[in-house]
Design a protein around this motif. Sequence first.
Motif, PDB file in Angstrom:
ATOM      1  N   LEU A   1      -4.024 -20.644   2.389  1.00 29.68           N
ATOM      2  CA  LEU A   1      -3.756 -19.596   1.414  1.00 29.68           C
ATOM      3  C   LEU A   1      -3.286 -18.316   2.086  1.00 29.68           C
ATOM      4  O   LEU A   1      -2.482 -17.572   1.549  1.00 29.68           O
ATOM      5  N   ALA A   2      -3.817 -18.047   3.260  1.00 31.86           N
ATOM      6  CA  ALA A   2      -3.594 -16.731   3.839  1.00 31.86           C
ATOM      7  C   ALA A   2      -2.959 -16.789   5.212  1.00 31.86           C
ATOM      8  O   ALA A   2      -3.042 -15.832   5.966  1.00 31.86           O
ATOM      9  N   SER A   3      -2.298 -17.925   5.524  1.00 30.65           N
ATOM     10  CA  SER A   3      -1.856 -18.093   6.911  1.00 30.65           C
ATOM     11  C   SER A   3      -0.924 -16.978   7.358  1.00 30.65           C
ATOM     12  O   SER A   3      -1.009 -16.493   8.473  1.00 30.65           O
TER      13      SER A   3
ATOM     14  N   MET B   1      -3.684  -1.772   3.501  1.00 32.91           N
ATOM     15  CA  MET B   1      -4.171  -2.621   4.591  1.00 32.91           C
ATOM     16  C   MET B   1      -4.595  -4.016   4.144  1.00 32.91           C
ATOM     17  O   MET B   1      -5.176  -4.756   4.948  1.00 32.91           O
ATOM     18  N   THR B   2      -4.322  -4.353   2.908  1.00 32.80           N
ATOM     19  CA  THR B   2      -4.837  -5.625   2.393  1.00 32.80           C
ATOM     20  C   THR B   2      -4.628  -6.824   3.334  1.00 32.80           C
ATOM     21  O   THR B   2      -5.575  -7.584   3.559  1.00 32.80           O
ATOM     22  N   PRO B   3      -3.439  -7.002   3.923  1.00 35.16           N
ATOM     23  CA  PRO B   3      -3.291  -8.171   4.802  1.00 35.16           C
ATOM     24  C   PRO B   3      -4.290  -8.164   5.952  1.00 35.16           C
ATOM     25  O   PRO B   3      -4.926  -9.184   6.235  1.00 35.16           O
TER      26      PRO B   3
ATOM     27  N   ILE C   1     -13.647  -3.740  15.624  1.00 40.24           N
ATOM     28  CA  ILE C   1     -12.587  -3.537  16.616  1.00 40.24           C
ATOM     29  C   ILE C   1     -11.236  -3.965  16.046  1.00 40.24           C
ATOM     30  O   ILE C   1     -10.222  -3.292  16.206  1.00 40.24           O
ATOM     31  N   MET C   2     -11.255  -5.085  15.330  1.00 39.83           N
ATOM     32  CA  MET C   2     -10.017  -5.613  14.767  1.00 39.83           C
ATOM     33  C   MET C   2      -9.464  -4.675  13.686  1.00 39.83           C
ATOM     34  O   MET C   2      -8.283  -4.325  13.698  1.00 39.83           O
ATOM     35  N   LEU C   3     -10.322  -4.237  12.776  1.00 42.11           N
ATOM     36  CA  LEU C   3      -9.855  -3.366  11.692  1.00 42.11           C
ATOM     37  C   LEU C   3      -9.416  -2.011  12.214  1.00 42.11           C
ATOM     38  O   LEU C   3      -8.498  -1.390  11.680  1.00 42.11           O
TER      39      LEU C   3
ATOM     40  N   GLY D   1      -1.647 -10.404  10.721  1.00 37.14           N
ATOM     41  CA  GLY D   1      -2.759  -9.490  10.931  1.00 37.14           C
ATOM     42  C   GLY D   1      -3.329  -9.609  12.328  1.00 37.14           C
ATOM     43  O   GLY D   1      -3.530  -8.613  13.008  1.00 37.14           O
ATOM     44  N   LEU D   2      -3.552 -10.831  12.763  1.00 39.46           N
ATOM     45  CA  LEU D   2      -4.162 -11.002  14.070  1.00 39.46           C
ATOM     46  C   LEU D   2      -3.227 -10.556  15.172  1.00 39.46           C
ATOM     47  O   LEU D   2      -3.652  -9.941  16.129  1.00 39.46           O
TER      48      LEU D   2
END
Lengths: 319, 278
Positions: free
Chosen positions: B262-264, B193-195, B157-159, B270-271
Amino acid sequence: MAVTDQASRPSQRPAAERSSPAPPRRKRQLTIRRGLGVLAFLAPALVFVVIFTYYPLVRGSEMAFKQWNLYDLRNTPFVGLANFKTLLANPTFYTVLLHSVVWVVGSIVPQLLIGFGLALLLRRHFRFRGIYQALVFFPWAVSGFLIGILFRWMFNGEFGVFNDLLRKAGLIDTNIAWLADPTLAMFSVIVANVWYGVTFFTIMILAALQSVPDETLEAAALDGANKVQTLFHIMIPFIRTTLLLTVLLRVIWVFNFPEIIYGMTGGGPAEQTHIVTSWMINFTQAGDYGLASALGLIVVAVLVLFTTFYLLALRDRDA
Amino acid sequence: MIDKTTVPGRVVRVALLALWMVITLFPLYWIVVTSFKEPGAIAAFPLRYLPHPWSLENYASLFSKSDFGVYLSNSLLVSLSAAAVGTLISLLSAYVLARFEFRGKGPLLLAFLVTQMIPAFIALGPLYLLMVNLQLVDRKGGLVLLYIAMCIPFCTIMLRGFFENVPDALEEAAMVDGCSRLTALFRVIVPVMTPGIMAAFIFNFVNCWNELFLSVTLMNSDSNKTIPTALNGFISSFNIEWGPMAAASVLTIVPTMVMFALASRWIVQGLTSGAVKG
C-alpha cells in the motif's frame, strides 16, 4: 533495550552537504517560556525512553556484577567480577567470539557488494521501478526469526528445496546435510543473513547515489571518463561518508543480531553456529541474568573498541 | 558498469535485476507453496513446485489446534496501537529536535542512537522485574508500553530528518496568523509530511509486529500471546510440523506485505530522504 529489529540508521550527511555547507538554518534562541514548551514536546519521549530503556539498561549492567538468577531471586549477592571470570574461563566464549567475527565479515562483505550493485542498477528511473523496489525490498519486512525458520526449511537435508534444485542442476548427487555440518551450517546462516541484509545497503547507497549531482557526472563524461572511472573516482568518493557509516552501523548491528541463528539452527550443531548474542540467549533462558548481563557488557566493550579503532583508522587515512 | 543506452548493456541490466528478484522472492514462494500442500505431500519426493492438489488443511489445523486467530488479533492490536502512539510521540520530539537549539540536544540525540546499539538481553531481566512491579506482565497494555519505548528513539531520528526538509516559514506563517505552535504543527506541517509520517508509522508497525524476545518473555497466557511468541512455541518442541508452520509464516508475513504494498512508494521515498538527511 535496543531491540533493533529492522535497522538502525542514525544521522549522517551526504558528502555534498559537508563540502559546500549551506548557510546555517536560523534557530530560535530559547527563552524560559520556549524552554518549557520544548520540554513539554520532549517529555513523553523522554519518559518512555528513561523508564523502559535506560533504567533497565542501568539495572542490567548492575546485574553483571551480581549472582542473579531468575529462579533464586532471594539470593542475589554482589560478586564483583566473578561472572566475567566464569565467562573468560569458558572455552566456548572464545569460539563464539570467533564465530561472531566470521558471521559479521561473511555477512557484511557480500551484502555491501550486492547492495551496491543493486543500487547502481536502480539509480536511474525505469518503468516499473517502484514495483520492483517494493518486491525486492520485502525481506526487510520479515522478522529475522521467521527468516531463520524459512531458511531452516529450505536448507533441510532431506526435503529441503536447495538440495533438490542442486540435484536438478546436476551439481550434486547426494543430498547435503547443510545444517548438520558445522562449516556448512555457518555458511547457511550467513546465506540467510545476506539475503536479508542486502536491502538495507541498497536503500542507503541508493539514497546517497541520488545526491551525486548529475552535472558532476556529465562533466566527468565530457572529460572522457569511462563507467568504471566514474564509479571509482566520482561516485564512491562522493558517497564515502555514507558508505563508511553504513558499514560501521551494520557491523554493530549484525554483531547484535541473533534472531536468524536462533530460528535457523538454535546455535547448533554442537554450538558451532553460535555468535555471542545467540549464545547469550542460553543464559537468559536458564534465568542466569548475571552471566547474560556480563556477556552483554563484554559485547558493548568490544563494539566500543571496534568503533574507536574504525573511526581512528579512517581519520588517519584522511590526514 | 552497465551502460543503459546500448542493447547489450540493457540486457545485462535487466538480467541482473531479474536474477536478484528471483533470489529475493523464491523463499517467499516456497513457503507459500508449502503452506498449500497436503500434509502428506510436504516431505514427499519428488518435491513439487506447485501444490497438487491445493489444500487448505494446514491453515485449518492452525486455527483448530491453536488459537491462531487470537494471536493474530493480539498482534494487530498491540502493533497498531504501539506504532500509532510511538509515531505521535516521536513526531513531537522530532519537531523540537529539528527546530530548536538547546543545551543537551547533542547528548540527547546520542542517547537515542546508543539505544540502537546495545544488545537487547542486558535489559531483558530488569525489564521483566519492572513489569512485575508495575503488574504489567502478561498484559497487552504492558507490551504496548514497551513497544512504544522501543519505537521512539529511531523514529524520532528519522522524523527529525523529514522535518529538516520542511521550511520553517510554513509554520511561522501559520503562527503569525494566530495558530499556536501545536496547531501549526498539526494543521500545517503534518499534512506536508504525510509520506514521511506514514513511512515512520509502517516502520514502527513492522518492528513491533516482528519483535520476538520481549513478547516471549512477557506474554505467557494463551489469550494474550502475540504471533512471534506463538511461532516460537512451534519450534521449541523438537518436531516441527512444517505444514502449519508454513501456513503460520504466510499469515505472519501477509500484514507487513500488505502495508508495504500500500505504501511502498512512500516508504522508499521517505526512507531514502530520511536516511540522507538524518
